[in-house]
Scaffold this motif. Sequence first.
Motif, PDB file in Angstrom:
ATOM      1  N   THR A 202      -8.064 -26.379   9.225  1.00 19.06           N
ATOM      2  CA  THR A 202      -7.901 -25.824  10.571  1.00 19.06           C
ATOM      3  C   THR A 202      -9.211 -25.286  11.143  1.00 19.06           C
ATOM      4  OG1 THR A 202      -7.291 -23.655   9.653  1.00 19.06           O
ATOM      5  CG2 THR A 202      -5.496 -25.196  10.147  1.00 19.06           C
ATOM      6  N   ARG A 203     -10.244 -25.179  10.302  1.00 18.57           N
ATOM      7  CA  ARG A 203     -11.545 -24.684  10.760  1.00 18.57           C
ATOM      8  C   ARG A 203     -12.643 -25.433  10.022  1.00 18.57           C
ATOM      9  NH1 ARG A 203     -13.283 -18.430   9.891  1.00 18.57           N
ATOM     10  NH2 ARG A 203     -12.122 -18.095  11.818  1.00 18.57           N
TER      11      ARG A 203
ATOM     12  N   ALA B  45     -17.566 -24.625   0.533  1.00 23.12           N
ATOM     13  CA  ALA B  45     -17.043 -25.591   1.499  1.00 23.12           C
ATOM     14  C   ALA B  45     -17.265 -27.018   0.997  1.00 23.12           C
ATOM     15  CB  ALA B  45     -17.721 -25.405   2.852  1.00 23.12           C
ATOM     16  N   LYS B  46     -16.306 -27.886   1.264  1.00 20.85           N
ATOM     17  CA  LYS B  46     -16.433 -29.289   0.878  1.00 20.85           C
ATOM     18  C   LYS B  46     -17.157 -30.058   1.976  1.00 20.85           C
ATOM     19  CE  LYS B  46     -12.284 -29.373  -2.004  1.00 20.85           C
ATOM     20  NZ  LYS B  46     -10.975 -30.027  -2.259  1.00 20.85           N
TER      21      LYS B  46
ATOM     22  N   ALA C 263      -8.175 -32.892  17.695  1.00 19.92           N
ATOM     23  CA  ALA C 263      -7.227 -32.906  16.580  1.00 19.92           C
ATOM     24  C   ALA C 263      -6.640 -31.523  16.321  1.00 19.92           C
ATOM     25  CB  ALA C 263      -7.917 -33.425  15.319  1.00 19.92           C
ATOM     26  N   GLY C 264      -7.054 -30.528  17.110  1.00 20.06           N
ATOM     27  CA  GLY C 264      -6.531 -29.177  16.953  1.00 20.06           C
ATOM     28  C   GLY C 264      -7.222 -28.359  15.880  1.00 20.06           C
ATOM     29  N   ILE C 265      -8.443 -28.748  15.529  1.00 25.66           N
ATOM     30  CA  ILE C 265      -9.206 -28.048  14.498  1.00 25.66           C
ATOM     31  C   ILE C 265     -10.290 -27.204  15.163  1.00 25.66           C
ATOM     32  CG2 ILE C 265     -10.694 -28.324  12.479  1.00 25.66           C
ATOM     33  CD1 ILE C 265      -9.319 -31.013  11.963  1.00 25.66           C
TER      34      ILE C 265
ATOM     35  N   ASP D  11     -13.900 -23.780   5.124  1.00 29.15           N
ATOM     36  CA  ASP D  11     -13.456 -24.517   3.940  1.00 29.15           C
ATOM     37  C   ASP D  11     -14.107 -25.891   3.823  1.00 29.15           C
ATOM     38  OD1 ASP D  11     -11.700 -22.503   3.072  1.00 29.15           O
ATOM     39  OD2 ASP D  11     -10.193 -23.171   4.511  1.00 29.15           O
ATOM     40  N   ALA D  12     -14.688 -26.372   4.924  1.00 30.39           N
ATOM     41  CA  ALA D  12     -15.293 -27.699   4.903  1.00 30.39           C
ATOM     42  C   ALA D  12     -16.378 -27.804   5.961  1.00 30.39           C
ATOM     43  CB  ALA D  12     -14.237 -28.776   5.121  1.00 30.39           C
TER      44      ALA D  12
END
Length: 284
Positions: A94-95, A152-153, A111-113, A126-127
Motif C-alpha cells: 500500500t506504500r 524494503a524489498k 493502482a491505489g498505492i 516495505d518496498a
Amino acid sequence: MHTHPIKAVVFDIDGTLALMDKEKGTYTALPGAVQALADCKAMGLPVVAYTNGTFFPPAHYYPALAEAGLMLEPGHVLTPAAVAARALRAMGYTRLMVMGAEGTTVPVEEAGIEVIAPTKDAPKVDAVLLGWCKDFNAEQVEAVVQAVWNGAKPYAGSVAPYFAGAGGKKLLGISGAIAAALTNATGVPVTVFGKPEAAGLDIVSALTGARPEEMVIVGDDPKLEIRMGRRAGAFCVGVTTGVVDADGFKGYPSDERAQVVLASLEGFADQPWFARRTKTEERA
C-alpha cells in the motif's frame, strides 16, 4: 515446432514500431509499422503495444504514437510500471518508495498505492520500485539504498541496459543502472516485472482472450521480448530495425531465439507463417 494459431499480436515499441527522439519526446514510425497495425486490425486480430520503457504512463503513448500514424485501442498500451503496479497491489503493498518519473509514479498511484519520494527523511516503506527518471541525484540513490538496508524489498520495471532511439543511438536504461548500484551497495537482487519476465503477458491475455502460446511477439531485442515470448511459449519474430542485426538474433540458442527474423515490418501480414496461422484460426 510452434503449431498454435495466432489470436493476438504483441509489438514492442522502441526499435520495433517506432523510434523516439529523446529530446523532443516524439516518435517516428519505422518502415511497415503503420500498415502492420492496420492489417492486424483488418484481420480482427487484437494488438497490444508492450514497451519496456517507463518514460511515460500508458495514457501518454496513445497521442504520441498516433502522431506517428500508429493507432492503438484504449487500454492496449502496456508498460513495465503498469505491470509492476498491478502485481505489487495484488501482493498487498500500500506504500512504495518510487524512484522514477511520472511513467512510474502515475501507474502506481492509479493502482491505489501511496507513493513516497526518495528523500533522506522519507518514512519507512516495505518496498522500493525503480523506474526511468531523467533527473536524479545522490541523495535519492542513497534513500533507496537506505530503504533496502532497512528491510524494503527492491523491485524494478526494467533493468535493460539500453534501448533503441532515433538516429541509430542507443539510449541508456536509467533504472537498470540504478538497480545495479543498489545491488552493489546492498547485495540484494532487484526483482524485475518487465521484459524478459512474462508477467505482462497475463495482462495481454486478459485484454485479448489469447493464451501466450496463441500470441506472436514482435521485437528488436533478443534478450527482452524474444526471450520473454519463448519462455511463455509464444511465436516470436525479431526485427533488425532496433538494437541488433540478423546475426545478433542468430547468436542465441535455438530454444531462445526468434523463430523468424525480419529486416522490418514491411509486408508483415503477408508473411506465409502469419497468413497460415491466422487462416487456421478463422477455419477453427
